[in-house]
Scaffold this motif. Structure first.
Motif, short mmCIF file in Angstrom:
data_model
loop_
_atom_site.label_atom_id
_atom_site.label_comp_id
_atom_site.label_asym_id
_atom_site.label_seq_id
_atom_site.Cartn_x
_atom_site.Cartn_y
_atom_site.Cartn_z
N HIS A 96 0.45 -1.28 0.26
CA HIS A 96 0.00 -0.15 0.30
C HIS A 96 0.97 1.10 0.01
O HIS A 96 0.25 2.26 -0.22
CB HIS A 96 -0.87 0.66 1.07
CG HIS A 96 -2.11 0.69 0.96
ND1 HIS A 96 -3.99 -0.39 1.06
CD2 HIS A 96 -2.77 1.34 -0.07
CE1 HIS A 96 -4.41 0.17 0.66
NE2 HIS A 96 -3.70 1.87 -0.33
N TRP A 117 -11.14 4.45 1.02
CA TRP A 117 -9.49 3.99 1.30
C TRP A 117 -10.49 2.44 2.29
O TRP A 117 -11.20 2.54 3.48
CB TRP A 117 -9.13 4.35 2.15
CG TRP A 117 -7.51 4.32 2.69
CD1 TRP A 117 -7.71 2.99 2.95
CD2 TRP A 117 -6.34 4.17 1.78
NE1 TRP A 117 -5.90 2.69 3.45
CE2 TRP A 117 -5.10 3.40 2.37
CE3 TRP A 117 -5.40 5.12 1.42
CZ2 TRP A 117 -3.81 3.55 2.05
CZ3 TRP A 117 -4.28 5.24 0.57
CH2 TRP A 117 -3.86 4.76 1.35
N ASP A 119 -10.01 -0.93 4.13
CA ASP A 119 -9.28 -1.32 4.62
C ASP A 119 -9.11 -1.67 5.88
O ASP A 119 -9.91 -0.80 6.61
CB ASP A 119 -7.66 -0.08 4.62
CG ASP A 119 -6.50 -0.45 4.36
OD1 ASP A 119 -5.29 -0.39 4.27
OD2 ASP A 119 -5.98 -1.60 5.35
N ASP A 123 -3.28 3.15 8.01
CA ASP A 123 -2.01 3.59 6.80
C ASP A 123 -2.11 4.94 7.10
O ASP A 123 -1.42 5.67 6.28
CB ASP A 123 -2.86 3.38 5.33
CG ASP A 123 -2.66 1.18 5.15
OD1 ASP A 123 -2.88 1.28 4.38
OD2 ASP A 123 -2.43 0.93 6.00
N HIS A 136 4.43 0.89 3.79
CA HIS A 136 2.59 0.85 3.93
C HIS A 136 1.66 1.48 4.74
O HIS A 136 0.69 1.01 4.69
CB HIS A 136 2.66 -0.87 3.02
CG HIS A 136 2.73 -1.71 3.96
ND1 HIS A 136 2.53 -2.72 3.76
CD2 HIS A 136 2.95 -2.16 5.55
CE1 HIS A 136 2.75 -3.56 5.12
NE2 HIS A 136 3.56 -2.83 6.35
N ASP A 227 -7.66 -1.80 -0.40
CA ASP A 227 -6.20 -2.54 -0.05
C ASP A 227 -6.84 -4.28 0.51
O ASP A 227 -8.11 -4.60 1.31
CB ASP A 227 -6.02 -2.40 1.79
CG ASP A 227 -4.81 -3.04 2.54
OD1 ASP A 227 -4.18 -2.91 3.68
OD2 ASP A 227 -4.98 -4.86 2.41
MN LIG Z 1 -3.73 -0.71 3.72
#
Ligand SMILES: [Mn+2]
Ligand SMILES: N[C@](CCCC[B-](O)(O)O)(CCN1CCC(O)CC1)C(=O)O
Ligand SMILES: [Mn+2]
Length: 305
Positions: A96, A117, A119, A123, A136, A227
């Motif tokens: 990522h 995003w 995930d 992050d 990442h 992700d």
């Molecule tokens: Mn990620």
């Protein structure tokens, strides 16, 4: 289907422990043919070659700084070119940290963005708050205007200009957020639909609220950074940092189907597929095929046929 979608794969290969094999596995699973089969035009730019750095010693605790900085600069240029040609960019990771270059290049070409995003993780660690030093876990800190005072000078990172406002960022799927990240999310007032909200509201309401929130002010092109570890490890186990209690296959695909319907999807990242983290071939295939189905959903595929 029937729309003149053009897909350009800026496939990114980082010399890492297995995540560099993700793109070729996703290709081998027939992404191109399946996209063409649903009426899309596809152009595969192939793998981006990145400069190797012999002794890329950590800077403070941040690891692989020079290679990640250099790789993302090349990726930014590649994504800018794709967007300037009027295409929808698809970046297959790789880890990522590549979202730095993908978001930077996307914004350089189209201006202000909305970022969705998806995930298990936020992050958003800064180089100074990261518990692991792995970039990442930090990409958003480099691209958010509001965090620039927290970013030290890093070799091969000086080209990065912040380009996203915290109010234009929405998270879906969070369930493993470091204390330092949680503090930043609260401080910046970032919109978060953690797995609690997914359970409370249901994925349909989460997507409705995400789109209402993002279009409340000015409608901007959407950058979807997906992700694969947002989805439950029972479905996508072949990934570096699996976390229980994730999205179902159906929720994961619904997210991309819904965003596709907005007509605002302008760039997509699909990252963290790591075949070396699958215990069996079935683990790898389940992960890769789910990644493909998420991408097909981004480009008009509907499960109704
Ligand atoms: Mn990620
Ligand atoms: N937040 C983590 C994980 C980042 C994951 C990156 B990805 O792209 O997959 O979203 C650290 C996670 N945390 C560290 C302490 C442990 O006890 C629990 C996991 C970090 O390394 O910053
Ligand atoms: Mn993650």
């Amino acid at each position: 289907p029937g729309s003149d979608w053009v897909f350009v794969f800026t496939v990114c290969v980082q010399p890492r422990d297995g995540v560099e094999r993700g793109p070729d596995l996703i290709r081998a699973a027939g992404l191109r043919d399946k996209l063409q089969g649903q009426g899309c035009a596809v152009k595969d730019y192939g793998n981006l070659a990145f400069e190797e750095f012999a002794n890329d010693e950590p800077v403070g605790r941040v690891k692989n700084v020079r290679s990640v900085g250099s790789a993302n600069q090349r990726l930014s240029e590649a994504v800018q070119a794709v967007k300037r040609d009027g295409h929808t960019s698809v970046m297959l990771g790789g880890d990522h940290s590549l979202a730095i270059g993908s978001i930077h290049g996307h914004s350089a070409a189209v201006g202000e963005l909305s970022v969705v995003w998806v995930d298990a993780h936020a992050d958003i660690n800064t180089p100074l708050t990261s518990p692991t030093g792995n970039i990442h876990g930090q990409p958003l800190s480099y691209v958010l205007y509001e965090l620039q005072s927290k970013i030290p000078v890093l070799p091969n990172f000086s080209w990065i200009k912040p380009c996203v406002s915290a109010k234009d960022l929405v998270y879906i799927g969070l369930r493993d957020v470091d204390p330092s990240e949680h503090h930043l999310l609260k401080l910046l007032g970032v919109k978060v639909f953690s797995m609690t909200e997914v359970d409370q509201l249901g994925v349909s309401k989460v997507m409705e609220e995400t789109c209402d929130y993002l279009s409340a002010r000015v409608k901007k092109p959407i950058h979807l950074s997906y992700d694969i570890d947002a989805i439950d490890p029972s479905v996508t186990p072949a990934t570096g940092t699996p976390v229980v209690g994730g999205l179902s296959y159906r929720e994961g695909v619904y997210i991309s189907e819904h965003l596709s319907q907005t007509g605002l999807l302008s760039a997509v990242d699909l990252v963290e597929v790591n075949p070396l983290r699958g215990r069996t071939e079935q683990d790898v295939q389940s992960t890769v095929h789910t990644a493909v189905d998420v991408l097909l959903g981004c480009f008009g595929r509907r499960r109704e046929g």
